[in-house]
Design an enzyme around this catalytic site. Structure first.
Site, PDB file in Angstrom:
ATOM      1  N   ASP A 134      -3.538  -3.070   6.427  1.00 54.22           N
ATOM      2  CA  ASP A 134      -2.514  -2.403   5.386  1.00 54.22           C
ATOM      3  C   ASP A 134      -3.062  -1.105   5.046  1.00 54.22           C
ATOM      4  OD1 ASP A 134       0.026  -2.305   4.259  1.00 54.22           O
ATOM      5  OD2 ASP A 134      -0.687  -3.379   2.518  1.00 54.22           O
ATOM      6  N   GLU A 191       0.159  -2.170  10.194  1.00 48.67           N
ATOM      7  CA  GLU A 191       1.693  -1.946  10.032  1.00 48.67           C
ATOM      8  C   GLU A 191       2.070  -0.667  10.214  1.00 48.67           C
ATOM      9  OE1 GLU A 191       3.816  -4.515   6.740  1.00 48.67           O
ATOM     10  OE2 GLU A 191       3.799  -2.605   5.909  1.00 48.67           O
ATOM     11  N   ASP A 242      -2.274  -6.116  -1.344  1.00 44.98           N
ATOM     12  CA  ASP A 242      -2.797  -5.328   0.094  1.00 44.98           C
ATOM     13  C   ASP A 242      -3.376  -6.441   1.010  1.00 44.98           C
ATOM     14  OD1 ASP A 242      -1.691  -2.800  -0.733  1.00 44.98           O
ATOM     15  OD2 ASP A 242      -3.216  -2.883  -2.204  1.00 44.98           O
TER      16      ASP A 242
END
Length: 161
Positions: free
Chosen positions: A7, A67, A139
């Site tokens: 992430d 992502e 996160d």
């Protein structure tokens, strides 16, 4: 297969490593890579790359997933996120690791079942899918969700990359 979920962020990049054997998932490790806000952008990006190099060398993942970037209200924040994401993708690719990319809605749908799930729902499902995992923060939970999504897509004949 060891899957490293990432992430990306300039201040904090979450990471999560899972083992996927068919439909069985198990937690290996997770954490957060941070950069010093007092450092200049080039130094922060270099630090992020160095930390990820060390993480990859230590854990030897077979595959990675990140992502996709989302555009937020502040264009400067979006640019910095994109630069951190570029370092993460490049570092994994330079290590010879294939990198999957997934939209946030797809990650939410894969983990929770709906694409408009709240972060708290995603984090709760990550904890349920990886019982006993001590998650290092939001996160890291997001990174584990990306890794889970990648594992699900690798296990299906309709693979999305």
């Amino acid at each position: 297969m060891r899957i490293l979920g990432l992430d990306p962020g300039l201040a904090t990049t979450g990471w999560g490593l899972i083992q996927a054997e068919g439909n069985r998932l198990s937690h290996i490790a997770n954490g957060q890579l941070t950069t010093k806000t007092s450092a200049g952008l080039p130094q922060r990006l270099a630090s992020l790359g160095d930390q990820l190099d060390a993480l990859i060398a230590e854990h030897q993942p077979d595959s990675a997933a990140v992502e996709e970037v989302f555009v937020n209200q502040n264009p400067q924040s979006t640019l910095k996120l994109g630069q951190a994401r570029g370092v993460v993708i490049m570092t994994a690719a330079r290590a010879g690791i294939d990198v999957g990319e997934y939209a946030a809605r797809l990650v939410k749908k894969a983990v929770v079942g709906v694409g408009n799930a709240e972060k708290a729902q995603v984090h709760a499902m990550v904890a349920r899918l990886l019982p006993g995992a001590k998650i290092a923060g939001p996160d890291a939970a997001d990174a584990l969700a990306v890794a889970i999504t990648h594992a699900h897509h690798l296990a299906t004949p309709r693979r999305i990359a």
